[in-house]
Scaffold this motif. Sequence first.
Motif, mmCIF file in Angstrom:
data_model
loop_
_atom_site.group_PDB
_atom_site.id
_atom_site.type_symbol
_atom_site.label_atom_id
_atom_site.label_comp_id
_atom_site.label_asym_id
_atom_site.label_seq_id
_atom_site.Cartn_x
_atom_site.Cartn_y
_atom_site.Cartn_z
ATOM 1 N N ALA A 1 0.823 -1.214 0.000
ATOM 2 C CA ALA A 1 0.000 0.000 0.000
ATOM 3 C C ALA A 1 0.853 1.257 0.000
ATOM 4 N N GLU B 1 0.630 4.479 -2.474
ATOM 5 C CA GLU B 1 0.486 5.843 -1.969
ATOM 6 C C GLU B 1 1.598 6.745 -2.482
ATOM 7 N N ARG C 1 0.726 7.689 -5.977
ATOM 8 C CA ARG C 1 -0.306 8.744 -5.982
ATOM 9 C C ARG C 1 0.307 10.097 -5.619
ATOM 10 N N GLY C 2 1.228 10.067 -4.660
ATOM 11 C CA GLY C 2 1.888 11.300 -4.254
ATOM 12 C C GLY C 2 2.694 11.930 -5.377
#
Length: 217
Positions: free
Chosen positions: A115, A119, A122-123
């Motif tokens: 995960a 993330e 996405r960042g």
Amino acid sequence: MNDLNIWQQLIEQSQLRWREVLEATSIHIQLVFFSMIIATILAVALGILVTRVPALKTVVLGGTGVLQTIPSLALLGFMIPIFGIGVKTAIAALFLYSLLPILRNTYTGIKDVDAATIEAARGMGMTSMQILFKVELPLAIPIIMAGIRTAAVINVGNATLAAFIGAGGLGDFIFLGITRGIDGLILLGAIPATILAIGLETFFSGVERWTTPKGLR
């Protein structure tokens, strides 16, 4: 019958039927190849869909799991009214048997991606599609390949049953040998099928290792 006579029969049958063996092997490979191509495309797509729509997990995985419980000959019987006797029915049945290992491994491979990695992606401003194709699928490929390897090896064995519906392949020799009581003829079909299964196992194992990141090997 002693072992010597069996091998003598095998040599005699090989000399008489080697062209037929090559043709049957070619048909066997085609049955496995085309069913695997279709199954891989659909199973990977369904695996991705299930990771995006978790509510479908029970229906999709459960449905493909049920297909695995149907005996091979029974499944061929179900396919005959739809596709008739021959190659189409064999490919359809092999396709259905291939779905679960590939689908399950695709789902597992994507869900097991860390995960924190997602993330971080996405960042960096990646879209969902970019994360899927540039992060999740590349990391899941080794697990997906393991599912494809399992399905391919299983299908080599299942494809011998295609002889029952006139689809050809190496099963022709196996069942002809059983019918005539000629053990050498049975081996004439069984040995190439075994070699083919081992070859596919070795090939896909190599691809699986090659696609696994060095730190995870």
